[in-house]
Design a protein around this motif. Structure first.
Motif, PDB file in Angstrom:
ATOM      1  N   LYS A  91       3.412   5.360 -20.240  1.00  0.00           N
ATOM      2  CA  LYS A  91       2.026   5.776 -20.483  1.00  0.00           C
ATOM      3  C   LYS A  91       1.215   5.893 -19.193  1.00  0.00           C
ATOM      4  CE  LYS A  91       1.870   3.750 -25.066  1.00  0.00           C
ATOM      5  NZ  LYS A  91       1.241   2.737 -25.925  1.00  0.00           N
ATOM      6  N   GLY A  92       1.855   5.590 -18.067  1.00  0.00           N
ATOM      7  CA  GLY A  92       1.154   5.671 -16.789  1.00  0.00           C
ATOM      8  C   GLY A  92       0.440   4.391 -16.377  1.00  0.00           C
ATOM      9  N   ASN A  93       0.621   3.319 -17.157  1.00  0.00           N
ATOM     10  CA  ASN A  93       0.006   2.032 -16.808  1.00  0.00           C
ATOM     11  C   ASN A  93       0.797   1.370 -15.679  1.00  0.00           C
ATOM     12  OD1 ASN A  93      -1.940   2.138 -18.952  1.00  0.00           O
ATOM     13  ND2 ASN A  93      -0.297   1.594 -20.361  1.00  0.00           N
ATOM     14  N   ARG A  94       0.086   0.877 -14.702  1.00  0.00           N
ATOM     15  CA  ARG A  94       0.749   0.187 -13.591  1.00  0.00           C
ATOM     16  C   ARG A  94       1.365  -1.118 -14.088  1.00  0.00           C
ATOM     17  NH1 ARG A  94      -3.692   0.917  -8.727  1.00  0.00           N
ATOM     18  NH2 ARG A  94      -3.419   3.168  -8.508  1.00  0.00           N
ATOM     19  N   THR A  95       2.632  -1.310 -13.782  1.00  0.00           N
ATOM     20  CA  THR A  95       3.334  -2.502 -14.241  1.00  0.00           C
ATOM     21  C   THR A  95       3.882  -3.358 -13.104  1.00  0.00           C
ATOM     22  OG1 THR A  95       5.395  -1.250 -14.447  1.00  0.00           O
ATOM     23  CG2 THR A  95       4.005  -1.408 -16.418  1.00  0.00           C
ATOM     24  N   ALA A  96       3.996  -2.786 -11.915  1.00  0.00           N
ATOM     25  CA  ALA A  96       4.522  -3.533 -10.773  1.00  0.00           C
ATOM     26  C   ALA A  96       4.078  -2.846  -9.484  1.00  0.00           C
ATOM     27  CB  ALA A  96       6.045  -3.591 -10.840  1.00  0.00           C
ATOM     28  N   VAL A  97       4.269  -3.589  -8.391  1.00  0.00           N
ATOM     29  CA  VAL A  97       3.892  -3.072  -7.072  1.00  0.00           C
ATOM     30  C   VAL A  97       5.101  -3.167  -6.158  1.00  0.00           C
ATOM     31  CG1 VAL A  97       2.398  -3.438  -5.071  1.00  0.00           C
ATOM     32  CG2 VAL A  97       1.524  -3.870  -7.371  1.00  0.00           C
ATOM     33  N   LEU A  98       5.313  -2.130  -5.378  1.00  0.00           N
ATOM     34  CA  LEU A  98       6.347  -2.145  -4.346  1.00  0.00           C
ATOM     35  C   LEU A  98       5.659  -2.313  -3.000  1.00  0.00           C
ATOM     36  CD1 LEU A  98       8.641   0.809  -5.440  1.00  0.00           C
ATOM     37  CD2 LEU A  98       9.120  -1.630  -5.610  1.00  0.00           C
ATOM     38  N   LEU A  99       6.081  -3.345  -2.254  1.00  0.00           N
ATOM     39  CA  LEU A  99       5.513  -3.604  -0.931  1.00  0.00           C
ATOM     40  C   LEU A  99       6.625  -3.584   0.102  1.00  0.00           C
ATOM     41  CD1 LEU A  99       3.317  -6.737  -1.737  1.00  0.00           C
ATOM     42  CD2 LEU A  99       2.501  -4.422  -1.330  1.00  0.00           C
ATOM     43  N   PRO A 100       6.311  -3.147   1.301  1.00  0.00           N
ATOM     44  CA  PRO A 100       7.287  -3.306   2.383  1.00  0.00           C
ATOM     45  C   PRO A 100       7.570  -4.800   2.573  1.00  0.00           C
ATOM     46  CG  PRO A 100       5.516  -1.828   3.034  1.00  0.00           C
ATOM     47  CD  PRO A 100       5.106  -2.459   1.738  1.00  0.00           C
ATOM     48  N   ILE A 101       8.791  -5.136   2.914  1.00  0.00           N
ATOM     49  CA  ILE A 101       9.201  -6.542   3.011  1.00  0.00           C
ATOM     50  C   ILE A 101       8.352  -7.301   4.027  1.00  0.00           C
ATOM     51  CG2 ILE A 101      11.037  -6.214   4.716  1.00  0.00           C
ATOM     52  CD1 ILE A 101      11.191  -8.519   1.636  1.00  0.00           C
ATOM     53  N   LYS A 102       7.959  -6.661   5.120  1.00  0.00           N
ATOM     54  CA  LYS A 102       7.118  -7.334   6.115  1.00  0.00           C
ATOM     55  C   LYS A 102       5.769  -7.732   5.507  1.00  0.00           C
ATOM     56  CE  LYS A 102       9.052  -5.482  10.370  1.00  0.00           C
ATOM     57  NZ  LYS A 102       8.798  -4.710  11.584  1.00  0.00           N
ATOM     58  N   LYS A 103       5.192  -6.827   4.724  1.00  0.00           N
ATOM     59  CA  LYS A 103       3.905  -7.119   4.078  1.00  0.00           C
ATOM     60  C   LYS A 103       4.079  -8.252   3.054  1.00  0.00           C
ATOM     61  CE  LYS A 103      -0.408  -6.339   3.065  1.00  0.00           C
ATOM     62  NZ  LYS A 103      -1.488  -6.695   3.964  1.00  0.00           N
ATOM     63  N   TYR A 104       5.158  -8.190   2.298  1.00  0.00           N
ATOM     64  CA  TYR A 104       5.444  -9.246   1.324  1.00  0.00           C
ATOM     65  C   TYR A 104       5.568 -10.604   2.020  1.00  0.00           C
ATOM     66  CZ  TYR A 104       8.117 -12.188  -1.821  1.00  0.00           C
ATOM     67  OH  TYR A 104       8.553 -13.250  -2.575  1.00  0.00           O
ATOM     68  N   ASN A 105       6.326 -10.654   3.102  1.00  0.00           N
ATOM     69  CA  ASN A 105       6.517 -11.916   3.830  1.00  0.00           C
ATOM     70  C   ASN A 105       5.199 -12.449   4.380  1.00  0.00           C
ATOM     71  OD1 ASN A 105       9.258 -12.119   3.312  1.00  0.00           O
ATOM     72  ND2 ASN A 105       9.812 -10.939   5.122  1.00  0.00           N
ATOM     73  N   LYS A 106       4.328 -11.561   4.870  1.00  0.00           N
ATOM     74  CA  LYS A 106       3.017 -11.992   5.358  1.00  0.00           C
ATOM     75  C   LYS A 106       2.169 -12.558   4.224  1.00  0.00           C
ATOM     76  CE  LYS A 106       2.449  -9.097   9.442  1.00  0.00           C
ATOM     77  NZ  LYS A 106       1.630  -8.069  10.094  1.00  0.00           N
ATOM     78  N   LEU A 107       2.212 -11.914   3.067  1.00  0.00           N
ATOM     79  CA  LEU A 107       1.467 -12.419   1.910  1.00  0.00           C
ATOM     80  C   LEU A 107       1.953 -13.803   1.503  1.00  0.00           C
ATOM     81  CD1 LEU A 107       1.148  -9.240  -0.313  1.00  0.00           C
ATOM     82  CD2 LEU A 107      -0.714 -10.492   0.774  1.00  0.00           C
ATOM     83  N   ILE A 108       3.266 -13.983   1.471  1.00  0.00           N
ATOM     84  CA  ILE A 108       3.830 -15.286   1.111  1.00  0.00           C
ATOM     85  C   ILE A 108       3.404 -16.344   2.124  1.00  0.00           C
ATOM     86  CG2 ILE A 108       5.996 -16.586   0.883  1.00  0.00           C
ATOM     87  CD1 ILE A 108       5.288 -14.772  -1.514  1.00  0.00           C
ATOM     88  N   GLU A 109       3.446 -16.014   3.398  1.00  0.00           N
ATOM     89  CA  GLU A 109       3.036 -16.952   4.444  1.00  0.00           C
ATOM     90  C   GLU A 109       1.568 -17.352   4.279  1.00  0.00           C
ATOM     91  OE1 GLU A 109       2.466 -16.632   9.195  1.00  0.00           O
ATOM     92  OE2 GLU A 109       4.406 -15.954   8.428  1.00  0.00           O
ATOM     93  N   LYS A 110       0.720 -16.389   3.990  1.00  0.00           N
ATOM     94  CA  LYS A 110      -0.700 -16.682   3.799  1.00  0.00           C
ATOM     95  C   LYS A 110      -0.926 -17.534   2.555  1.00  0.00           C
ATOM     96  CE  LYS A 110      -2.592 -12.860   6.388  1.00  0.00           C
ATOM     97  NZ  LYS A 110      -3.632 -11.866   6.482  1.00  0.00           N
ATOM     98  N   LEU A 111      -0.174 -17.268   1.497  1.00  0.00           N
ATOM     99  CA  LEU A 111      -0.286 -18.088   0.287  1.00  0.00           C
ATOM    100  C   LEU A 111       0.137 -19.533   0.563  1.00  0.00           C
ATOM    101  CD1 LEU A 111       1.030 -15.704  -2.507  1.00  0.00           C
ATOM    102  CD2 LEU A 111      -1.278 -16.625  -2.284  1.00  0.00           C
ATOM    103  N   GLU A 112       1.196 -19.701   1.344  1.00  0.00           N
ATOM    104  CA  GLU A 112       1.641 -21.048   1.704  1.00  0.00           C
ATOM    105  C   GLU A 112       0.585 -21.757   2.541  1.00  0.00           C
ATOM    106  OE1 GLU A 112       5.412 -20.185   3.500  1.00  0.00           O
ATOM    107  OE2 GLU A 112       6.454 -20.160   1.562  1.00  0.00           O
ATOM    108  N   ASP A 113      -0.047 -21.031   3.463  1.00  0.00           N
ATOM    109  CA  ASP A 113      -1.119 -21.619   4.269  1.00  0.00           C
ATOM    110  C   ASP A 113      -2.290 -22.053   3.380  1.00  0.00           C
ATOM    111  OD1 ASP A 113       0.363 -21.146   6.543  1.00  0.00           O
ATOM    112  OD2 ASP A 113      -0.791 -19.380   7.170  1.00  0.00           O
ATOM    113  N   LEU A 114      -2.648 -21.211   2.431  1.00  0.00           N
ATOM    114  CA  LEU A 114      -3.736 -21.556   1.509  1.00  0.00           C
ATOM    115  C   LEU A 114      -3.392 -22.786   0.674  1.00  0.00           C
ATOM    116  CD1 LEU A 114      -4.902 -18.048   0.275  1.00  0.00           C
ATOM    117  CD2 LEU A 114      -6.214 -19.665   1.663  1.00  0.00           C
ATOM    118  N   GLU A 115      -2.139 -22.900   0.264  1.00  0.00           N
ATOM    119  CA  GLU A 115      -1.708 -24.071  -0.505  1.00  0.00           C
ATOM    120  C   GLU A 115      -1.808 -25.332   0.353  1.00  0.00           C
ATOM    121  OE1 GLU A 115      -0.061 -26.389  -3.701  1.00  0.00           O
ATOM    122  OE2 GLU A 115      -1.323 -24.622  -3.503  1.00  0.00           O
ATOM    123  N   ASP A 116      -1.454 -25.224   1.630  1.00  0.00           N
ATOM    124  CA  ASP A 116      -1.585 -26.361   2.537  1.00  0.00           C
ATOM    125  C   ASP A 116      -3.045 -26.799   2.643  1.00  0.00           C
ATOM    126  OD1 ASP A 116       1.134 -26.286   2.986  1.00  0.00           O
ATOM    127  OD2 ASP A 116       0.976 -25.280   4.935  1.00  0.00           O
TER     128      ASP A 116
END
Length: 67
Positions: free
Chosen positions: A10-35
């Motif tokens: 139906k054209g509804n967005r169901t997932a996002v594709l990110l470059p692996i470098k961007k994904y890794n940066k997001l994960i790192e920032k999330l870990e920093d926020l959790e700290d």
């Protein structure tokens, strides 16, 4: 950065594709926020009680010998 979306039939967005470098940066920032969150929580719950390292080691050794 070019973000790509996966959509259903139906054209509804169901997932996002990110470059692996961007994904890794997001994960790192999330870990920093959790700290930061854990640090803030520890500061709120800190009652000021402290023991010396020597007392801690004595307690630890006595617990080991009781096992």
């Amino acid at each position: 950065m070019e973000t790509q979306f996966l959509t259903d039939e139906k054209g509804n967005r169901t997932a996002v594709l990110l470059p692996i470098k961007k994904y890794n940066k997001l994960i790192e920032k999330l870990e920093d926020l959790e700290d930061v969150r854990l640090y803030d929580e520890a500061k709120r719950e800190d009652d000021g009680y402290r023991i010396s390292f020597e007392d801690y080691m004595k307690t630890r050794e006595s617990k080991k010998s009781n096992v």
